[in-house]
Write a protein that holds these residues in place. Structure first.
Motif, PDB file in Angstrom:
ATOM      1  N   PRO A 144       0.827  -1.193   0.000  1.00  0.00           N
ATOM      2  CA  PRO A 144       0.000   0.000   0.000  1.00  0.00           C
ATOM      3  C   PRO A 144       0.869   1.253   0.000  1.00  0.00           C
ATOM      4  N   GLY A 145       0.251   2.343  -0.506  1.00  0.00           N
ATOM      5  CA  GLY A 145       0.930   3.632  -0.498  1.00  0.00           C
ATOM      6  C   GLY A 145      -0.080   4.737  -0.295  1.00  0.00           C
ATOM      7  N   ILE A 146       0.442   5.967  -0.153  1.00  0.00           N
ATOM      8  CA  ILE A 146      -0.436   7.130   0.040  1.00  0.00           C
ATOM      9  C   ILE A 146      -0.430   8.019  -1.203  1.00  0.00           C
ATOM     10  N   GLY A 147       0.373   7.641  -2.210  1.00  0.00           N
ATOM     11  CA  GLY A 147       0.418   8.410  -3.446  1.00  0.00           C
ATOM     12  C   GLY A 147       1.015   7.560  -4.556  1.00  0.00           C
ATOM     13  N   GLN A 186       5.685   6.254 -12.431  1.00  0.00           N
ATOM     14  CA  GLN A 186       6.032   5.067 -11.634  1.00  0.00           C
ATOM     15  C   GLN A 186       5.460   3.780 -12.232  1.00  0.00           C
ATOM     16  N   LYS A 190      -5.019   8.049   6.909  1.00  0.00           N
ATOM     17  CA  LYS A 190      -4.384   6.839   7.442  1.00  0.00           C
ATOM     18  C   LYS A 190      -5.129   6.269   8.652  1.00  0.00           C
ATOM     19  N   TYR A 235       9.924  15.396   6.989  1.00  0.00           N
ATOM     20  CA  TYR A 235       9.162  14.142   7.057  1.00  0.00           C
ATOM     21  C   TYR A 235      10.049  13.004   6.566  1.00  0.00           C
ATOM     22  N   GLU A 241      10.433  10.339   4.390  1.00  0.00           N
ATOM     23  CA  GLU A 241       9.709   9.911   3.188  1.00  0.00           C
ATOM     24  C   GLU A 241      10.125   8.512   2.743  1.00  0.00           C
ATOM     25  N   GLY A 242       9.184   7.870   2.068  1.00  0.00           N
ATOM     26  CA  GLY A 242       9.450   6.597   1.409  1.00  0.00           C
ATOM     27  C   GLY A 242       8.984   6.730  -0.027  1.00  0.00           C
ATOM     28  N   CYS A 243       9.192   5.714  -0.826  1.00  0.00           N
ATOM     29  CA  CYS A 243       8.762   5.767  -2.229  1.00  0.00           C
ATOM     30  C   CYS A 243       8.532   4.333  -2.699  1.00  0.00           C
ATOM     31  N   LEU A 244       7.411   4.125  -3.382  1.00  0.00           N
ATOM     32  CA  LEU A 244       7.095   2.768  -3.852  1.00  0.00           C
ATOM     33  C   LEU A 244       8.088   2.320  -4.930  1.00  0.00           C
ATOM     34  N   THR A 290       3.304  17.200   2.038  1.00  0.00           N
ATOM     35  CA  THR A 290       4.523  16.441   1.729  1.00  0.00           C
ATOM     36  C   THR A 290       4.285  15.510   0.548  1.00  0.00           C
ATOM     37  N   HIS A 327       5.921  15.422  -3.214  1.00  0.00           N
ATOM     38  CA  HIS A 327       6.687  14.225  -3.618  1.00  0.00           C
ATOM     39  C   HIS A 327       6.169  13.704  -4.966  1.00  0.00           C
ATOM     40  N   GLU A 328       4.840  13.680  -5.127  1.00  0.00           N
ATOM     41  CA  GLU A 328       4.264  13.153  -6.379  1.00  0.00           C
ATOM     42  C   GLU A 328       4.513  14.095  -7.554  1.00  0.00           C
ATOM     43  N   HIS A 368       7.861  13.621  -8.951  1.00  0.00           N
ATOM     44  CA  HIS A 368       7.961  12.472  -9.869  1.00  0.00           C
ATOM     45  C   HIS A 368       7.692  12.908 -11.318  1.00  0.00           C
TER      46      HIS A 368
HETATM   47  O1  K1U Z   1       5.223   8.176  -4.625  1.00  0.00           O
HETATM   48  C1  K1U Z   1       5.297   7.133  -4.006  1.00  0.00           C
HETATM   49  O2  K1U Z   1       6.188   6.340  -4.259  1.00  0.00           O
HETATM   50  C2  K1U Z   1       4.332   6.798  -2.920  1.00  0.00           C
HETATM   51  C3  K1U Z   1       4.846   7.153  -1.536  1.00  0.00           C
HETATM   52  C4  K1U Z   1       4.343   8.538  -1.183  1.00  0.00           C
HETATM   53  C5  K1U Z   1       4.990   9.243  -0.030  1.00  0.00           C
HETATM   54  C6  K1U Z   1       5.271   8.633   1.162  1.00  0.00           C
HETATM   55  C7  K1U Z   1       5.835   9.339   2.214  1.00  0.00           C
HETATM   56  C8  K1U Z   1       6.103  10.655   2.057  1.00  0.00           C
HETATM   57  C9  K1U Z   1       5.849  11.270   0.864  1.00  0.00           C
HETATM   58  C10 K1U Z   1       5.271  10.570  -0.176  1.00  0.00           C
HETATM   59  C11 K1U Z   1       4.332   6.107  -0.564  1.00  0.00           C
HETATM   60  O3  K1U Z   1       3.171   5.938  -0.408  1.00  0.00           O
HETATM   61  S1  K1U Z   1       5.495   5.165   0.309  1.00  0.00           S
HETATM   62  C12 K1U Z   1       4.477   4.167   1.396  1.00  0.00           C
HETATM   63  C13 K1U Z   1       3.936   4.906   2.558  1.00  0.00           C
HETATM   64  O4  K1U Z   1       4.390   5.990   2.870  1.00  0.00           O
HETATM   65  C14 K1U Z   1       2.821   4.341   3.351  1.00  0.00           C
HETATM   66  C15 K1U Z   1       2.336   3.095   3.120  1.00  0.00           C
HETATM   67  C16 K1U Z   1       1.290   2.596   3.871  1.00  0.00           C
HETATM   68  C17 K1U Z   1       0.731   3.345   4.868  1.00  0.00           C
HETATM   69  C18 K1U Z   1       1.216   4.602   5.111  1.00  0.00           C
HETATM   70  C19 K1U Z   1       2.263   5.101   4.354  1.00  0.00           C
END
Ligand code: K1U
Ligand code: ZN
Length: 172
Positions: A42-45, A50, A64, A90, A92-95, A132, A136-137, A140
């Motif tokens: 799962p992700g938030i964006g 991508q 969330k 923040y 951050e992560g990225c799919l 945030t 981030h999106e 991309h």
């Molecule tokens: O763009 C992407 O790769 C999606 C990315 C978006 C994002 C995350 C954190 C900060 C800025 C932008 C994600 O969704 S990574 C996964 C994640 O953050 C998440 C997954 C499940 C529940 C809550 C968060």
């Protein structure tokens, strides 16, 4: 339909995406596929590059809390029209860069304009995680990844890990 998410490094993740001209049924179906892919991850964006599509299209849903109503947003040609001087840090992560996280500093509040799935111009002020995520999106769409904000050595370390991950995935 769920789509495959590209993993960094991939030349398609470094391209500047093209603006969308008309919001067609095909583009609406693409947005639906992206939402399905994002929720499944799962992700938030998620941004179109991508999944290998070089159009200016992003989707996000930063709700969330357990039991809270989802708020899927589909944004064609999104742009930040104003940004606060105040910043927010923040992790951050990225799919496209699985299991790697790093602190990134960005404006805390942003005003964003976009075209919605009905072709209407929308605007909204985003704060906190929404701000945030939308930045981030949009990054991309300009070929920019969150690791581009990091020091070269850290970025190189993450890139090497991703190259290894891709080799391992290609072997099975
Ligand atoms: O763009 C992407 O790769 C999606 C990315 C978006 C994002 C995350 C954190 C900060 C800025 C932008 C994600 O969704 S990574 C996964 C994640 O953050 C998440 C997954 C499940 C529940 C809550 C968060
Ligand atoms: Zn990302």
């Amino acid at each position: 339909m769920k789509r495959a998410i590209l993993i960094h490094p991939d030349p398609r993740l470094k391209k500047v995406c093209a603006p969308v001209a008309d919001i067609s049924d095909e583009l609406r179906a693409l947005a639906d596929d992206m939402l399905e892919t994002m929720y499944d991850a799962p992700g938030i964006g998620l941004a179109a590059p991508q999944i290998g599509v070089l159009d200016r299209l992003i989707v996000l849903d930063c709700v969330k809390e357990e039991g809270a109503a989802a708020r899927p947003l589909v944004m064609f040609n999104p742009r930040v029209v104003a940004a606060s001087d105040e910043t927010n840090v923040y992790e951050e992560g990225c799919l496209s860069i699985p299991e790697q996280y790093a602190e990134v500093t960005r404006p805390k509040v942003v005003d964003v304009e976009w075209i919605d799935r009905d072709g209407k111009l929308q605007s909204e002020t985003f704060d906190g995680l929404w701000a945030t995520c939308v930045q981030h999106e949009i990054d991309h769409l300009d070929g920019k990844l969150f690791i581009d904000y990091l020091k070269p050595l850290k970025r190189q370390m993450i890139t090497r890990k991703m190259q290894k991950l891709k080799r391992e995935r290609a072997r099975v």
